[in-house]
Write a protein that holds these residues in place. Structure first.
Motif, PDB file in Angstrom:
ATOM      1  N   UNK A 171      29.427  33.374  46.298  1.00  0.00           N
ATOM      2  CA  UNK A 171      29.526  33.931  44.942  1.00  0.00           C
ATOM      3  C   UNK A 171      28.685  34.976  44.300  1.00  0.00           C
ATOM      4  N   UNK A 172      29.294  36.039  44.005  1.00  0.00           N
ATOM      5  CA  UNK A 172      28.549  37.170  43.243  1.00  0.00           C
ATOM      6  C   UNK A 172      28.772  37.675  42.000  1.00  0.00           C
ATOM      7  N   UNK A 173      27.536  37.971  41.458  1.00  0.00           N
ATOM      8  CA  UNK A 173      27.825  38.372  39.965  1.00  0.00           C
ATOM      9  C   UNK A 173      27.792  39.642  40.148  1.00  0.00           C
ATOM     10  N   UNK A 174      28.813  40.152  39.362  1.00  0.00           N
ATOM     11  CA  UNK A 174      29.358  41.775  39.137  1.00  0.00           C
ATOM     12  C   UNK A 174      28.377  42.183  38.152  1.00  0.00           C
ATOM     13  N   UNK A 175      27.623  43.454  38.653  1.00  0.00           N
ATOM     14  CA  UNK A 175      26.751  44.112  37.678  1.00  0.00           C
ATOM     15  C   UNK A 175      27.067  45.649  37.766  1.00  0.00           C
ATOM     16  N   UNK A 176      27.895  46.085  38.611  1.00  0.00           N
ATOM     17  CA  UNK A 176      28.239  47.455  38.757  1.00  0.00           C
ATOM     18  C   UNK A 176      28.778  48.066  37.648  1.00  0.00           C
ATOM     19  N   UNK A 177      28.438  49.044  36.911  1.00  0.00           N
ATOM     20  CA  UNK A 177      28.824  49.483  35.764  1.00  0.00           C
ATOM     21  C   UNK A 177      30.369  50.025  36.046  1.00  0.00           C
ATOM     22  N   UNK A 178      30.543  50.882  37.024  1.00  0.00           N
ATOM     23  CA  UNK A 178      31.872  51.621  36.967  1.00  0.00           C
ATOM     24  C   UNK A 178      33.056  50.574  37.325  1.00  0.00           C
ATOM     25  N   UNK A 179      32.548  49.516  37.655  1.00  0.00           N
ATOM     26  CA  UNK A 179      33.660  48.387  38.170  1.00  0.00           C
ATOM     27  C   UNK A 179      34.178  47.561  36.876  1.00  0.00           C
ATOM     28  N   UNK A 180      33.414  47.592  35.778  1.00  0.00           N
ATOM     29  CA  UNK A 180      33.790  46.774  34.448  1.00  0.00           C
ATOM     30  C   UNK A 180      35.159  47.552  33.935  1.00  0.00           C
ATOM     31  N   UNK A 181      35.873  46.529  33.697  1.00  0.00           N
ATOM     32  CA  UNK A 181      37.550  47.237  33.267  1.00  0.00           C
ATOM     33  C   UNK A 181      38.501  47.601  34.311  1.00  0.00           C
ATOM     34  N   UNK A 240      21.152  39.288  33.744  1.00  0.00           N
ATOM     35  CA  UNK A 240      22.134  39.483  34.652  1.00  0.00           C
ATOM     36  C   UNK A 240      21.925  40.956  35.329  1.00  0.00           C
ATOM     37  N   UNK A 241      20.990  41.721  34.750  1.00  0.00           N
ATOM     38  CA  UNK A 241      20.628  42.998  35.225  1.00  0.00           C
ATOM     39  C   UNK A 241      19.357  42.832  36.218  1.00  0.00           C
ATOM     40  N   UNK A 265      24.863  40.919  42.551  1.00  0.00           N
ATOM     41  CA  UNK A 265      23.748  40.159  43.478  1.00  0.00           C
ATOM     42  C   UNK A 265      24.436  38.718  43.944  1.00  0.00           C
ATOM     43  N   UNK A 266      23.967  38.244  44.890  1.00  0.00           N
ATOM     44  CA  UNK A 266      24.310  36.863  45.085  1.00  0.00           C
ATOM     45  C   UNK A 266      23.822  35.766  44.004  1.00  0.00           C
ATOM     46  N   UNK A 267      24.696  34.822  43.648  1.00  0.00           N
ATOM     47  CA  UNK A 267      24.389  33.620  42.798  1.00  0.00           C
ATOM     48  C   UNK A 267      23.892  32.777  43.717  1.00  0.00           C
ATOM     49  N   UNK A 268      22.418  32.509  43.872  1.00  0.00           N
ATOM     50  CA  UNK A 268      22.016  31.947  44.728  1.00  0.00           C
ATOM     51  C   UNK A 268      22.182  30.346  44.141  1.00  0.00           C
ATOM     52  N   UNK A 269      22.481  29.376  44.909  1.00  0.00           N
ATOM     53  CA  UNK A 269      22.611  27.969  44.487  1.00  0.00           C
ATOM     54  C   UNK A 269      20.984  27.385  44.439  1.00  0.00           C
ATOM     55  N   UNK A 270      20.632  27.205  43.151  1.00  0.00           N
ATOM     56  CA  UNK A 270      19.355  26.588  43.029  1.00  0.00           C
ATOM     57  C   UNK A 270      19.472  25.515  41.972  1.00  0.00           C
TER      58      UNK A 270
END
Length: 560
Positions: free
Chosen positions: A300-310, A427-428, A372-377
């Motif tokens: 599971x990865x949280x999308x943070x790349x600005x150019x990928x939005x949309x 998120x950032x 970044x990887x959404x670490x299970x915690x």
């Protein structure tokens, strides 16, 4: 005797309200389900007749935690959609403006007090958080304690009356009446949109495809001999990956420029529809070739790349360098704790959680490139949580007068804005501020339910008086406050924004913050295409509507 027990031990009244309320709220009549919060309020109003009361401090703490967690979890999506999701976001603006206008008409025509007006907003818009922000605003109006308690009780009573009618109206409007007005068969339309987005089947909520979307198969190369691995994968849009090559009984390193030879055993993984299309050009399928599993890891990865939005899922793959995107597949997209169909045509937003599937090295490379990887915690960063609530309380002291109307954010509005900010920062910069989704959900559920129980207990004695005073006027007003924004959004979304019917109706459910409505829509359409529109307007309205609580109190106090 029971009344005396509840008065002496109000904690019994609290947990009785929660237990019985959530039990009542779990019953479903067709697509209609009250939910635990409304059930808790009904039970608390009844138990409040005994005189049981909870300490105001407990009520304030519970609401502060709830509203901060609400902002925290919605922050990334709120900021992601506030600009680029303008087509759907415009519907949230329609909701806010139209309900404010309707509230003011009701205030002038029915002579509503500030509490009743705010409760009508909260109930008709099915947004419980408005109760808290409006209650705090009333406490700052400078009335006597008795008058303040009366107005706060009116919020709860008006909410409980209008909520039921607002809930039934939005569920029936989105799933039954609106498709008739649009003159569409919603199931057929949803299936058409599903295929348009690249889906190869229509699966409803709670259903899974019998044939999985990602598959692995082994072939003995025949017709594909002579071509390189890169050429083969490119031919199929990089929706297939050759993971392993065995030649003359020995494994050969998989390189993009490696030419396949007749008789090679190859292990191919990727999307099922691409596999079906490519099978005939590869050769004979081999059973039990002795290869290992190709899908080695799910991340599971949280999308943070600005150019990928949309970008859509397909566009993201097309724009990636072959060496970066090779062997990585998006199996699921989660937005605001809701699963969005991961189809080639699905638009991605910053803050989405992407479930990547592929070989371990591939998905780890993908995670580095996308976010970044959404670490299970299970650990919560209480330093971050405590600091966020403190900042929210400080923001809550801000206020002023606009056009002669006194408006104060209060702790609720302040913690909501603080939660938005702290969630966005998290998120950032994912190394700080851990608040696992399960922990955040507990804060939201228990915090809101405890707050609702507290205000319900205190409002009990005044509830019957308000119902007698207004009679059917409140239910009728609640219905109109759903129908008018819904019809406006339906017209604007179809005529001007050119939104597809399933996504438009999902967006209308989201602008009303109605989970039962989207559940009913998914059931009617047979797939989850309405969720695509729902998540955007839900994120915006879930933040904007609570901030309207103090505004309605200020306006009603001046003109009511």
């Amino acid at each position: 005797m029971i009344g005396e027990l509840l008065r002496s031990q109000p904690e019994i009244a609290l947990f009785a309200s929660l237990a019985i309320g959530y039990f009542i709220g779990s019953f479903r009549v067709g697509p209609i389900q009250l939910g635990g919060v409304c059930g808790t309020l009904i039970v608390a109003l009844l138990l409040g007749q005994t005189g049981a009361r909870l300490a105001p401090d407990l009520k304030n703490i519970a609401f502060a935690l709830f509203i901060f967690a609400l902002g925290f979890t919605g922050g990334p999506q709120f900021f992601a959609n506030i600009g680029r999701g303008w087509r759907y976001g415009l519907l949230s603006v329609v909701e806010i403006v139209s309900v404010l206008v309707l509230i003011m008409i009701a205030v002038l025509v029915m002579r509503l007090d500030a509490g009743t007006a705010a409760g009508l907003l909260a109930g008709a818009a099915t947004e419980s958080a408005v109760i808290g922000t409006a209650s705090e605003a009333i406490a700052k109006l400078g009335f006597s304690d008795a008058e303040t308690l009366r107005l706060q009780a009116n919020i709860v009573t008006a909410y409980s009356v209008s909520y039921l009618f607002g809930l039934i109206t939005i569920v029936l409007f989105t799933s039954q009446f609106a498709p008739l007005l649009l003159r569409v068969n919603l199931r057929e339309e949803a299936e058409r949109v599903w295929h348009k987005l690249g889906g190869d089947g229509a699966f409803g909520e709670g259903q899974r495809a019998a044939a999985p979307a990602l598959v692995g198969r082994a072939f003995r190369v025949d017709a594909a001999a002579g071509g390189t691995i890169q050429a083969f994968e490119q031919k199929h849009g990089f929706n297939l990956t050759i993971e392993q090559v065995r030649r003359n009984g020995a494994d050969v390193p998989v390189e993009p420029q490696l030419a396949l030879a007749a008789g090679d055993l190859i292990l191919v993984g990727g999307r099922r529809e691409a596999m079906v299309a490519a099978a005939a050009s590869l050769g004979e399928e081999v059973v039990d070739a002795g290869f290992g599993q190709i899908i080695a890891q799910k991340l599971d990865v949280v999308l943070t790349r600005g150019d990928a939005h949309g970008l859509t899922v397909a566009q993201l793959r097309e724009r990636a360098k072959p060496e970066d995107g090779r062997g990585i597949y998006i199996a699921a997209v989660t937005r605001l704790e809701t699963t969005v169909p991961a189809l080639p045509g699905t638009e991605l937003n910053r803050g989405d959680v992407l479930t990547l599937v592929g070989a371990k090295a591939d998905v780890e490379r993908g995670a580095r490139n996308l976010g970044y990887v959404l670490t299970a915690t299970q650990k919560t960063d209480f330093v971050y949580l405590g600091l966020g609530v403190l900042v929210g309380m400080a923001i809550g002291h801000l206020g002023g007068r606009i056009g002669g109307v006194s408006i104060a954010l209060g702790t609720g509005g302040g913690c909501l804005l603080s939660g938005l900010l702290f969630g966005w920062i998290r998120s950032r910069h994912p190394l700080v501020g851990s608040l696992p989704s399960a922990a955040a959900q507990i804060l939201k559920d228990f915090g809101l339910a405890t707050f609702i129980a507290a205000v319900g207990l205190s409002a009990g004695p005044d509830a019957i008086k308000l119902v007698r005073e207004y009679g059917l006027a409140l239910p009728v007003a609640g219905i109109l406050m759903v129908l008018v924004p819904g019809l406006l959004s339906l017209w604007i979304g179809r005529a001007f924004l050119k939104l597809e019917a399933p996504m438009l109706l999902g967006a209308i459910a989201g602008q009303q913050c109605s989970t039962p409505a989207i559940s009913a829509l998914v059931g009617v359409t047979g797939n989850s295409t309405p969720v695509i529109g729902y998540t955007i307007t839900y994120a915006l309205s879930n933040i904007l509507l609570p901030l309207m609580g103090p505004v309605v109190v200020g306006l009603a106090g001046k003109f009511g």
